[in-house]
Motif scaffolding. Structure first.
Motif, PDB file in Angstrom:
ATOM      1  N   THR A  94     205.101  57.168  50.383  1.00 30.47           N
ATOM      2  CA  THR A  94     205.894  57.351  51.596  1.00 30.47           C
ATOM      3  C   THR A  94     207.351  57.587  51.227  1.00 30.47           C
ATOM      4  O   THR A  94     207.804  57.207  50.158  1.00 30.47           O
ATOM      5  CB  THR A  94     205.799  56.117  52.521  1.00 30.47           C
ATOM      6  N   GLY A  95     208.048  58.214  52.129  1.00 26.87           N
ATOM      7  CA  GLY A  95     209.468  58.460  51.927  1.00 26.87           C
ATOM      8  C   GLY A  95     209.743  59.835  51.365  1.00 26.87           C
ATOM      9  O   GLY A  95     208.929  60.409  50.664  1.00 26.87           O
ATOM     10  N   ALA A  96     210.898  60.374  51.703  1.00 27.42           N
ATOM     11  CA  ALA A  96     211.285  61.721  51.296  1.00 27.42           C
ATOM     12  C   ALA A  96     212.061  61.714  49.987  1.00 27.42           C
ATOM     13  O   ALA A  96     212.801  60.780  49.698  1.00 27.42           O
ATOM     14  CB  ALA A  96     212.143  62.349  52.389  1.00 27.42           C
ATOM     15  N   LEU A  97     211.891  62.789  49.224  1.00 28.30           N
ATOM     16  CA  LEU A  97     212.743  63.017  48.060  1.00 28.30           C
ATOM     17  C   LEU A  97     214.053  63.612  48.566  1.00 28.30           C
ATOM     18  O   LEU A  97     214.052  64.451  49.476  1.00 28.30           O
ATOM     19  CB  LEU A  97     212.067  63.974  47.084  1.00 28.30           C
ATOM     20  N   ASN A  98     215.153  63.206  47.979  1.00 30.97           N
ATOM     21  CA  ASN A  98     216.464  63.694  48.388  1.00 30.97           C
ATOM     22  C   ASN A  98     216.628  65.145  47.941  1.00 30.97           C
ATOM     23  O   ASN A  98     216.434  65.467  46.779  1.00 30.97           O
ATOM     24  CB  ASN A  98     217.542  62.807  47.762  1.00 30.97           C
ATOM     25  N   ASN A  99     216.995  66.023  48.864  1.00 33.32           N
ATOM     26  CA  ASN A  99     217.152  67.440  48.527  1.00 33.32           C
ATOM     27  C   ASN A  99     218.270  67.698  47.524  1.00 33.32           C
ATOM     28  O   ASN A  99     218.264  68.715  46.845  1.00 33.32           O
ATOM     29  CB  ASN A  99     217.406  68.263  49.790  1.00 33.32           C
ATOM     30  N   SER A 100     219.216  66.783  47.413  1.00 33.02           N
ATOM     31  CA  SER A 100     220.313  66.989  46.470  1.00 33.02           C
ATOM     32  C   SER A 100     219.991  66.455  45.076  1.00 33.02           C
ATOM     33  O   SER A 100     220.758  66.664  44.148  1.00 33.02           O
ATOM     34  CB  SER A 100     221.593  66.338  46.989  1.00 33.02           C
ATOM     35  N   GLY A 101     218.830  65.778  44.908  1.00 38.14           N
ATOM     36  CA  GLY A 101     218.413  65.314  43.589  1.00 38.14           C
ATOM     37  C   GLY A 101     218.060  63.844  43.560  1.00 38.14           C
ATOM     38  O   GLY A 101     218.390  63.092  44.481  1.00 38.14           O
ATOM     39  N   GLU A 102     217.395  63.450  42.495  1.00 37.66           N
ATOM     40  CA  GLU A 102     216.944  62.073  42.283  1.00 37.66           C
ATOM     41  C   GLU A 102     216.986  61.752  40.791  1.00 37.66           C
ATOM     42  O   GLU A 102     216.876  62.646  39.958  1.00 37.66           O
ATOM     43  CB  GLU A 102     215.479  61.885  42.713  1.00 37.66           C
ATOM     44  N   TYR A 103     217.087  60.492  40.489  1.00 39.30           N
ATOM     45  CA  TYR A 103     216.885  59.998  39.130  1.00 39.30           C
ATOM     46  C   TYR A 103     215.532  59.290  39.154  1.00 39.30           C
ATOM     47  O   TYR A 103     215.392  58.226  39.743  1.00 39.30           O
ATOM     48  CB  TYR A 103     217.986  59.015  38.730  1.00 39.30           C
ATOM     49  N   LEU A 104     214.519  59.912  38.569  1.00 41.68           N
ATOM     50  CA  LEU A 104     213.162  59.369  38.565  1.00 41.68           C
ATOM     51  C   LEU A 104     212.816  58.827  37.186  1.00 41.68           C
ATOM     52  O   LEU A 104     213.136  59.457  36.167  1.00 41.68           O
ATOM     53  CB  LEU A 104     212.151  60.458  38.935  1.00 41.68           C
ATOM     54  N   GLU A 105     212.158  57.680  37.172  1.00 46.40           N
ATOM     55  CA  GLU A 105     211.668  57.147  35.903  1.00 46.40           C
ATOM     56  C   GLU A 105     210.232  56.677  36.067  1.00 46.40           C
ATOM     57  O   GLU A 105     209.835  56.164  37.109  1.00 46.40           O
ATOM     58  CB  GLU A 105     212.563  56.037  35.365  1.00 46.40           C
ATOM     59  N   LEU A 106     209.468  56.864  35.006  1.00 46.88           N
ATOM     60  CA  LEU A 106     208.065  56.463  34.945  1.00 46.88           C
ATOM     61  C   LEU A 106     207.943  55.348  33.921  1.00 46.88           C
ATOM     62  O   LEU A 106     208.373  55.509  32.770  1.00 46.88           O
ATOM     63  CB  LEU A 106     207.208  57.666  34.535  1.00 46.88           C
ATOM     64  N   ARG A 107     207.382  54.210  34.353  1.00 51.16           N
ATOM     65  CA  ARG A 107     207.218  53.057  33.464  1.00 51.16           C
ATOM     66  C   ARG A 107     205.759  52.642  33.412  1.00 51.16           C
ATOM     67  O   ARG A 107     205.053  52.694  34.414  1.00 51.16           O
ATOM     68  CB  ARG A 107     208.076  51.883  33.934  1.00 51.16           C
ATOM     69  N   ASN A 108     205.316  52.211  32.219  1.00 50.41           N
ATOM     70  CA  ASN A 108     203.934  51.773  32.056  1.00 50.41           C
ATOM     71  C   ASN A 108     203.758  50.351  32.579  1.00 50.41           C
ATOM     72  O   ASN A 108     204.697  49.727  33.057  1.00 50.41           O
ATOM     73  CB  ASN A 108     203.472  51.930  30.604  1.00 50.41           C
ATOM     74  N   VAL A 109     202.540  49.826  32.446  1.00 55.16           N
ATOM     75  CA  VAL A 109     202.209  48.505  32.981  1.00 55.16           C
ATOM     76  C   VAL A 109     203.063  47.403  32.356  1.00 55.16           C
ATOM     77  O   VAL A 109     203.317  46.383  32.980  1.00 55.16           O
ATOM     78  CB  VAL A 109     200.689  48.228  32.833  1.00 55.16           C
ATOM     79  N   SER A 110     203.556  47.610  31.144  1.00 60.55           N
ATOM     80  CA  SER A 110     204.428  46.631  30.484  1.00 60.55           C
ATOM     81  C   SER A 110     205.892  46.791  30.891  1.00 60.55           C
ATOM     82  O   SER A 110     206.745  46.028  30.444  1.00 60.55           O
ATOM     83  CB  SER A 110     204.311  46.767  28.960  1.00 60.55           C
ATOM     84  N   GLY A 111     206.182  47.794  31.689  1.00 63.93           N
ATOM     85  CA  GLY A 111     207.554  48.041  32.117  1.00 63.93           C
ATOM     86  C   GLY A 111     208.335  48.923  31.162  1.00 63.93           C
ATOM     87  O   GLY A 111     209.538  49.125  31.343  1.00 63.93           O
ATOM     88  N   ASP A 112     207.663  49.463  30.134  1.00 65.70           N
ATOM     89  CA  ASP A 112     208.337  50.322  29.161  1.00 65.70           C
ATOM     90  C   ASP A 112     208.535  51.720  29.742  1.00 65.70           C
ATOM     91  O   ASP A 112     207.613  52.299  30.330  1.00 65.70           O
ATOM     92  CB  ASP A 112     207.508  50.425  27.875  1.00 65.70           C
ATOM     93  N   LEU A 113     209.730  52.254  29.548  1.00 67.32           N
ATOM     94  CA  LEU A 113     210.036  53.598  30.012  1.00 67.32           C
ATOM     95  C   LEU A 113     209.148  54.605  29.291  1.00 67.32           C
ATOM     96  O   LEU A 113     209.067  54.614  28.061  1.00 67.32           O
ATOM     97  CB  LEU A 113     211.511  53.913  29.747  1.00 67.32           C
ATOM     98  N   GLN A 114     208.491  55.475  30.051  1.00 67.98           N
ATOM     99  CA  GLN A 114     207.632  56.507  29.487  1.00 67.98           C
ATOM    100  C   GLN A 114     208.234  57.904  29.608  1.00 67.98           C
ATOM    101  O   GLN A 114     208.041  58.743  28.753  1.00 67.98           O
ATOM    102  CB  GLN A 114     206.259  56.476  30.167  1.00 67.98           C
ATOM    103  N   ASP A 115     208.930  58.143  30.707  1.00 68.93           N
ATOM    104  CA  ASP A 115     209.544  59.441  30.935  1.00 68.93           C
ATOM    105  C   ASP A 115     210.582  59.274  32.036  1.00 68.93           C
ATOM    106  O   ASP A 115     210.489  58.339  32.843  1.00 68.93           O
ATOM    107  CB  ASP A 115     208.481  60.468  31.356  1.00 68.93           C
ATOM    108  N   PHE A 116     211.575  60.163  32.074  1.00 66.96           N
ATOM    109  CA  PHE A 116     212.535  60.148  33.159  1.00 66.96           C
ATOM    110  C   PHE A 116     213.120  61.532  33.363  1.00 66.96           C
ATOM    111  O   PHE A 116     213.112  62.368  32.452  1.00 66.96           O
ATOM    112  CB  PHE A 116     213.644  59.111  32.932  1.00 66.96           C
TER     113      PHE A 116
END
Length: 181
Positions: A94-116
């Motif tokens: 749910t929720g909209a992505l901001n048309n001016s941009g976002e800082y997105l990060e993907l974290r695994n089950v341990s909370g480790d950063l996987q991609d951003f």
């Protein structure tokens, strides 16, 4: 944060496509796509995709479930499973992505950063203000998602899926990115 090192366990699952503009039918019909760069099935239960800039507006963190097969694609559709009328979503958010941009990060089950992807100063890709509602596609899933040069706007020729009116999407959900060919 520093970009992920491709030789580390990072970049096994990456943010692969962002349809922040929505579709010609509805700017609310947004989707995101994750890609598994490995030859193993990966359980995404407990993983998170989060915006550090506060969007999607109603919940900046998406809690993932299910798994993604080897070299597979995981599709997230906004609000319901009708954004892409002929392809089933793996996750609804749910929720909209901001048309001016976002800082997105993907974290695994341990909370480790996987991609951003730090698109907080504006989404990557050429023609990102196009009225054609083209998705932003990653060129090389083994290179950092935070490199502007590693993203292109859908080329308008290679497409996959249909919007709610049955018109072809200017994107490649659940299909190889046009920028990757």
């Amino acid at each position: 944060p520093p970009p992920p090192d491709p030789s580390s366990p990072l970049l096994q699952i990456v943010i692969n496509e962002i349809a922040w503009m929505g579709t010609a039918t509805s700017s609310s019909d947004e989707w995101l796509e994750l890609y598994n760069t490995t030859d193993q099935t990966i359980d995404l239960t407990g993983w998170t995709l989060k915006s550090l800039t506060g969007s999607p507006s109603s919940d900046p963190q998406i809690n993932l479930t299910g798994s993604i097969g080897p070299l597979g694609i995981y599709l997230l559709e906004r609000t319901d499973d009708t954004t892409i009328s002929d392809i089933l979503a793996d996750k609804i958010y749910t929720g909209a992505l901001n048309n001016s941009g976002e800082y997105l990060e993907l974290r695994n089950v341990s909370g480790d950063l996987q991609d951003f992807v730090d698109g907080s100063s504006g989404w990557f890709g050429k023609g990102t203000t196009s009225p054609d509602y083209k998705s932003m596609e990653r060129i090389d899933p083994k290179k950092s998602g935070n490199e502007i040069s590693n993203w292109e706007t859908n080329n308008g020729t290679i497409k996959n899926g249909y919007d709610t009116q049955g018109d072809p999407l200017n994107g490649t959900p659940k299909f190889s990115n046009s920028a990757y060919f």
